[in-house]
Design an enzyme around this catalytic site. Structure first.
Site: not given
Length: 262
Positions: A152, A89, A50, A75, A178
């Protein structure tokens, strides 16, 4: 590796019944990350789902967080092998995987986060191992980076025993917005259906020995302590955007509005 040592310390704290508090970033700015890295949190999650943050901003943000001894988490925008590889990575200590609803999805995330032989993540030089300089040390760390799954959905709650039985899950984090939407009550956090889902998650997590977590979005120490008292042990506190909005609000404008209301 300092990163590996900090992850080991975090796991030890959680496995011993302790509480870990992190925070959250939606701004892709390394200066903000440096300030948050010195704010006393165990970890800070960079929000690629988000937040408005491009992948090429991650290395600088991670360096800034690590200057303050804070673990950089991500996240993920999606719980896919590609997103796991990109985040790790770049030097993330671990991932927070959104919308995990089945044990198969949880197992796939763990697998995608680990180098062989523990998993299937692609092996190569990257910022995570200083482009080969720390390859051997990172090889060991890459067998088990930190993995938290986000619960969620209604299905995630129903399938939680199987999800938490997957080896390699370090913690769970509830996505309240959610989850409430999945229950048909978007943004309603005080309904019997939603509070029952939270209670069920805490119960199953306790039985599985996996720390349950929640995001305390508002700048409220009282709310944070209340959630800890309820049994949550892996908590995110506020967001850089929320903290800025709260701190920067013009007090004179607020006073004027109060006066108009009278």
């Amino acid at each position: 590796m300092v990163r590996a040592d900090l992850v080991a310390a975090l796991r030890q704290r959680l496995s011993g019944g302790g509480v870990s508090v992190g925070s959250w970033m939606q701004f892709g700015d390394s200066d903000v990350a440096e300030v948050m890295g010195r704010a006393g949190y165990d970890w800070v999650a960079v929000d690629l789902e988000h937040g408005s943050i491009a992948h090429d901003r991650l290395p600088d943000m991670f360096r800034a967080l690590e200057l303050g001894g804070t673990l950089p988490m991500v996240r993920l925008p999606e719980s896919t092998p590609l997103e796991c590889k990109r985040a790790l990575d770049a030097g993330a200590a671990g991932v927070i995987a959104p919308t995990i609803s089945t044990a198969e999805e949880a197992r796939a995330v763990v697998d995608a986060c680990r180098w062989p032989p523990a998993g299937t993540r692609g092996v190569g030089f990257s910022r995570a191992n200083l482009f080969g300089t720390d390859f051997e040390a990172y090889r060991a760390f890459a067998q088990a980076p930190f993995v938290a799954v986000m619960i969620e959905t209604r299905a995630g709650v129903q399938n939680l025993p199987g999800i938490l039985a997957v080896e390699g899950i370090d913690a769970l984090l509830i996505g309240p917005y959610d989850l409430s939407a999945s229950l048909g009550q978007t943004g309603a956090f005080d309904t019997p259906k939603f509070t029952a889902a939270l209670a069920r998650i805490r119960e199953v997590a306790g039985q599985a020995g996996v720390p349950a977590g929640l995001h305390v979005v508002d700048l409220s120490p009282e709310a944070l302590h209340a959630r800890i008292a309820e049994g949550y042990r892996f908590l995110a506190y506020s967001i850089d955007s929320v903290a800025l909005r709260s701190a920067i609000a013009n007090p004179l404008a607020a006073e004027a509005q109060d006066g108009d209301a009278r």
